[in-house]
Design a protein around this motif. Structure first.
Motif, PDB file in Angstrom:
ATOM      1  N   PHE A  57       0.822  -1.208   0.000  1.00 19.67           N
ATOM      2  CA  PHE A  57       0.000   0.000   0.000  1.00 19.67           C
ATOM      3  C   PHE A  57       0.858   1.260   0.000  1.00 19.67           C
ATOM      4  N   GLN A  58       0.326   2.281  -0.629  1.00 20.19           N
ATOM      5  CA  GLN A  58       0.949   3.595  -0.518  1.00 20.19           C
ATOM      6  C   GLN A  58       0.462   4.244   0.776  1.00 20.19           C
ATOM      7  N   SER A  59       0.986   5.388   1.102  1.00 21.70           N
ATOM      8  CA  SER A  59       0.749   6.016   2.399  1.00 21.70           C
ATOM      9  C   SER A  59      -0.731   6.202   2.717  1.00 21.70           C
ATOM     10  N   SER A  60      -1.498   6.739   1.774  1.00 22.49           N
ATOM     11  CA  SER A  60      -2.909   7.023   2.059  1.00 22.49           C
ATOM     12  C   SER A  60      -3.701   5.743   2.298  1.00 22.49           C
ATOM     13  N   GLN A  61      -3.432   4.700   1.512  1.00 24.39           N
ATOM     14  CA  GLN A  61      -4.129   3.429   1.710  1.00 24.39           C
ATOM     15  C   GLN A  61      -3.693   2.762   3.011  1.00 24.39           C
ATOM     16  N   PHE A  62      -2.420   2.870   3.362  1.00 24.13           N
ATOM     17  CA  PHE A  62      -1.918   2.317   4.618  1.00 24.13           C
ATOM     18  C   PHE A  62      -2.640   2.963   5.796  1.00 24.13           C
ATOM     19  N   ARG A  63      -2.759   4.300   5.764  1.00 22.88           N
ATOM     20  CA  ARG A  63      -3.457   5.017   6.832  1.00 22.88           C
ATOM     21  C   ARG A  63      -4.932   4.634   6.880  1.00 22.88           C
ATOM     22  N   HIS A  64      -5.541   4.496   5.708  1.00 21.71           N
ATOM     23  CA  HIS A  64      -6.960   4.122   5.624  1.00 21.71           C
ATOM     24  C   HIS A  64      -7.202   2.764   6.285  1.00 21.71           C
ATOM     25  N   HIS A  65      -6.394   1.778   5.937  1.00 21.53           N
ATOM     26  CA  HIS A  65      -6.570   0.438   6.493  1.00 21.53           C
ATOM     27  C   HIS A  65      -6.215   0.398   7.974  1.00 21.53           C
ATOM     28  N   TYR A  66      -5.250   1.195   8.396  1.00 21.56           N
ATOM     29  CA  TYR A  66      -4.916   1.260   9.817  1.00 21.56           C
ATOM     30  C   TYR A  66      -6.083   1.852  10.611  1.00 21.56           C
ATOM     31  N   LYS A  67      -6.718   2.880  10.046  1.00 16.16           N
ATOM     32  CA  LYS A  67      -7.855   3.514  10.710  1.00 16.16           C
ATOM     33  C   LYS A  67      -9.021   2.534  10.856  1.00 16.16           C
ATOM     34  N   ILE A  68      -9.313   1.773   9.817  1.00 16.56           N
ATOM     35  CA  ILE A  68     -10.380   0.767   9.868  1.00 16.56           C
ATOM     36  C   ILE A  68     -10.047  -0.289  10.915  1.00 16.56           C
ATOM     37  N   TRP A  69      -8.808  -0.771  10.920  1.00 16.03           N
ATOM     38  CA  TRP A  69      -8.384  -1.780  11.890  1.00 16.03           C
ATOM     39  C   TRP A  69      -8.495  -1.229  13.317  1.00 16.03           C
ATOM     40  N   LYS A  87     -10.475   1.030  14.543  1.00 17.61           N
ATOM     41  CA  LYS A  87     -11.868   1.130  14.990  1.00 17.61           C
ATOM     42  C   LYS A  87     -12.420  -0.239  15.380  1.00 17.61           C
ATOM     43  N   ARG A  88     -11.988  -1.281  14.694  1.00 16.83           N
ATOM     44  CA  ARG A  88     -12.458  -2.628  14.983  1.00 16.83           C
ATOM     45  C   ARG A  88     -11.836  -3.176  16.260  1.00 16.83           C
ATOM     46  N   VAL A  89     -10.567  -2.887  16.474  1.00 15.95           N
ATOM     47  CA  VAL A  89      -9.830  -3.438  17.607  1.00 15.95           C
ATOM     48  C   VAL A  89     -10.103  -2.673  18.896  1.00 15.95           C
ATOM     49  N   ASN A  90     -10.226  -1.360  18.814  1.00 11.17           N
ATOM     50  CA  ASN A  90     -10.410  -0.522  20.002  1.00 11.17           C
ATOM     51  C   ASN A  90     -11.723   0.253  19.934  1.00 11.17           C
ATOM     52  N   PRO A  91     -12.845  -0.443  20.068  1.00 11.31           N
ATOM     53  CA  PRO A  91     -14.111   0.284  20.008  1.00 11.31           C
ATOM     54  C   PRO A  91     -14.267   1.215  21.212  1.00 11.31           C
TER      55      PRO A  91
END
Length: 64
Positions: free
Chosen positions: A27-39, A41-45
């Motif tokens: 992933f490039q930077s923006s996609q990496f950040r996007h997937h990290y943000k989704i992860w 939210k799922r891990v630390n509700p």
């Protein structure tokens, strides 16, 4: 990754650079950040508690 980000001087950009070394076609930077943000939210509700002001008192037992 969250443990690493809590260290002084470590940023998401730094983590992405390390990821890119291991996965050059990743992933490039923006996609990496996007997937990290989704992860994240799922891990630390987050639990929101709706209440009336002054109705109840909540105490965090870990503080004592």
């Amino acid at each position: 990754m969250e443990r690493e980000l809590k260290k002084a001087g470590i940023t998401i950009h730094h983590m992405w650079e390390q990821y890119l070394v291991l996965h050059p076609d990743g992933f490039q930077s923006s996609q990496f950040r996007h997937h990290y943000k989704i992860w994240g939210k799922r891990v630390n509700p987050v639990m929101h508690m709706n209440n009336k002001s002054g109705d109840k008192m909540y105490v965090d037992a870990q503080c004592f």
